[in-house]
Design an enzyme around this catalytic site. Structure first.
Site, PDB file in Angstrom:
ATOM      1  N   ASP A  12     -12.930  -7.443   6.869  1.00  0.00           N
ATOM      2  CA  ASP A  12     -11.473  -6.434   6.769  1.00  0.00           C
ATOM      3  C   ASP A  12     -10.511  -6.978   7.387  1.00  0.00           C
ATOM      4  OD1 ASP A  12      -9.896  -4.360   7.162  1.00  0.00           O
ATOM      5  OD2 ASP A  12     -10.977  -3.326   8.857  1.00  0.00           O
ATOM      6  N   LYS A  74       0.245  -9.461   5.648  1.00  0.00           N
ATOM      7  CA  LYS A  74      -0.493  -8.778   4.640  1.00  0.00           C
ATOM      8  C   LYS A  74       0.627  -7.973   3.779  1.00  0.00           C
ATOM      9  CE  LYS A  74      -4.073  -5.299   4.187  1.00  0.00           C
ATOM     10  NZ  LYS A  74      -5.533  -4.822   4.855  1.00  0.00           N
ATOM     11  N   GLU A 151     -10.821  -0.540   0.912  1.00  0.00           N
ATOM     12  CA  GLU A 151     -11.133  -0.392   2.324  1.00  0.00           C
ATOM     13  C   GLU A 151     -11.626   0.952   2.344  1.00  0.00           C
ATOM     14  OE1 GLU A 151      -7.519  -1.190   4.164  1.00  0.00           O
ATOM     15  OE2 GLU A 151      -7.653  -3.299   3.765  1.00  0.00           O
ATOM     16  N   ASP A 182      -7.274   6.455   5.942  1.00  0.00           N
ATOM     17  CA  ASP A 182      -7.402   5.195   6.604  1.00  0.00           C
ATOM     18  C   ASP A 182      -5.820   4.754   7.149  1.00  0.00           C
ATOM     19  OD1 ASP A 182      -7.406   2.531   7.522  1.00  0.00           O
ATOM     20  OD2 ASP A 182      -8.490   1.890   5.459  1.00  0.00           O
TER      21      ASP A 182
END
Ligand code: AMP
Length: 529
Positions: A12, A74, A151, A182
């Site tokens: 992850d 990211k 994810e 999330d």
């Protein structure tokens, strides 16, 4: 690159933290601790000359050597270079992500031996460009990336495992629907999934790649800095090390506010110091618009899935930021259900990725899959074409968003003029009719068309979109042998040589300089039928 190792590993790769899990001998996912003994590694890189330090120490250095630290790379995946120059050098964001991956690879190897094959997760809302960048980051870090998985899908797989959906003998045929909320450090994702026995099907997905815990932190930073300014007429945000230290204080205070009603945050700058007290109510007031954005997207996604709240069995919490009490409260009010945190919010995604890796490895060994995963695309995909009536360029959509993958789609266009020599197919991702408002995700050119090809010759454009979000484009021109099959390469992409140079550089075999270059192609527009 292939590996003899048969260990299933999932990563992850988070905006703020990265977690790694593998499947142990008993078939259960286990999170691997890093060299510092922690379950998660800060996705932060500190440069000391040619040497890169990743994780906790790099995070600490934000207070003292902020100019040498890269964080939240990211969020910039898909950009050509990271916004900050480090050691006099401009890094592509994927190279910074690769430093993080390299560190977790080395740490994990200490427990499970050398391994190469991994599944890496991405937010469901990531577009093709960011997915490819993530895959490239994996390659640069020395991995053989088996798959890129969303994810929320990974979280749902981990949930299914805990609840027994993955039990070979005991799989229930009862249909379950999950909403996965999330909220991580830098991104927000919401996905509605349907689980029916061994089938995991995403019904709709949406999110925001620029919304996460970091934004909650910055509200506290701004609040404290403004109080400091009122008192001393000095802004602690203007000096990078002070700003870094203040951010760390605020991030810590935010965690405290998840457990306690109030906290005091200290700030010192230019020999002046003060403590600012803040209550949970005040924090919630300062950030309610951020929470409202997630609420709005959650409602929209349920609508896009064609469901109402009574159709949803579980509201699954994923990501460290869901520990903020305001999140559960909002979801409880919105859905009328108690959010489910039966899988650890920090580990669910890595666990799901490891389970997915084990499924792929089993398939590679010729065993039947235990579960089937089907995703939807999070953005519409089309090509740039000219409208024959207005001659204006527009986005001609081939695959609308929220289409179940894999899918193939075809649309027929026409050449624009007589004796056209080449055809440029520009692939765009986005909902807007105007190509300028969409992301340009690649292009391919059919060259050397036969002479005297009449205007309005039909051109078949086919998209084959795989369930991992990768796109192959086929173009054929009627009445000619001209045909093109092209796995889309993003504009300004890093060449294989550059990827290899980074791989050598990052994995430490050899110092090499990887330069970026843009490519340039002929252009000729295609006309829409
Ligand atoms: P992730 O990307 O899922 O690892 O999430 C990391 C984010 O979760 C960071 O922004 C953290 O500050 C945030 N976070 C972790 N623990 C807590 C907590 N107890 N309360 C509030 N936010 C938290």
């Amino acid at each position: 690159m292939t590996s003899e190792s048969n260990i299933a590993v999932g990563i992850d790769l988070g905006t703020t933290y990265t977690a790694v899990a593998y499947i142990d001998d008993t078939g259960r996912p286990v999170t691997l601790v890093n060299a510092e003994g922690d379950l998660v590694t800060p996705s932060v890189v500190l440069f000391e000359g040619q040497h890169a330090v990743v994780g906790k120490e790099a995070l600490k250095a934000l207070s003292t050597e902020a100019d040498h630290v890269a964080q939240c790379a990211k969020r910039e995946l898909g950009e050509r270079v990271f916004h900050k120059v480090l050691e006099g050098r401009q890094f592509p964001p994927e190279a910074l992500e690769a430093f993080v991956l390299n560190k977790v690879r080395q740490d994990a190897s200490r427990h499970i031996g050398d391994f190469r094959q991994v599944v890496i997760t991405v937010p469901a809302y990531f577009d093709e460009v960011r997915r490819k960048a993530t895959q490239d980051a994996g390659y640069m870090a020395g991995f053989d990336v088996l798959d890129i998985i969303n994810e929320p899908t990974a979280a749902a797989i981990a949930h299914g495992f805990i609840k027994g959906y993955l039990n070979r003998d005991g799989a229930s045929n009862e249909l379950r629907r999950l909403l996965v909320y999330d909220l991580g450090g830098g991104t927000f994702d919401v996905t509605v999934m349907e689980i029916n026995a061994h089938d995991f099907v995403a019904l709709a997905t949406d999110g925001d790649v620029q919304l996460g815990g970091q934004d909650w932190d910055m509200r506290l930073v701004d609040y404290v800095a403004e109080e400091f300014k009122k008192t001393y007429d000095l802004d602690p945000r203007e000096e990078p090390n002070t700003a870094g230290r203040l951010w760390r204080e605020c991030e810590d205070a935010k965690r405290t506010l998840s457990a306690r009603g109030k906290v005091s945050i200290s700030c010192d700058y230019k020999s002046q110091a003060m403590r600012v007290e803040i209550t949970r109510e005040k924090f919630e007031e300062l950030t309610h618009d951020l929470l409202d954005r997630t609420k709005f997207t959650t409602k929209q996604t349920l609508q896009a899935a064609g469901l109402t709240w009574k159709d949803v069995d579980y509201v699954l919490l994923v990501g460290g930021s869901t520990r903020m009490p305001m999140v559960s409260r909002m979801l409880r009010e919105l859905t009328g259900k108690d959010p489910d945190a039966s899988v650890s919010v920090d580990e669910a995604v890595a666990h799901g990725a490891a389970l997915h890796a084990s499924i792929i490895l089993a398939r590679l060994r010729g065993e039947s899959p235990v579960i089937n995963v089907r995703n939807v695309n999070s953005h519409s995909l089309g090509v740039v074409a000219s409208d024959p009536r207005t001659m204006r360029r527009r986005n001609a959509i081939l695959i609308p968003r929220n289409t179940t993958l894999p899918v193939t789609a075809k649309r027929v266009f026409r050449t624009q003029k007589e004796n056209q020599k080449s055809i440029l197919v520009q692939i765009v991702e986005g909902e807007s009719a105007s190509p300028e408002d969409c992301s340009q995700i690649g292009k391919c050119v059919v060259r050397n068309l036969p002479a005297q090809l009449p205007a309005q010759t039909p051109i078949d454009v086919r998209f084959a979109y795989q369930d991992n979000g990768r796109l192959t484009v086929h173009v054929s021109v009627a009445g000619t042998s001209r045909e093109l099959k092209h796995e889309i390469a993003r504009d300004n992409s890093i060449s294989q040589e550059q990827l290899d140079a980074w791989r050598l550089f990052i994995t430490g075999h050899q110092l090499a300089d990887a330069q970026l270059q843009a490519d340039d192609d002929d252009t000729a527009t295609i006309d829409e039928l």
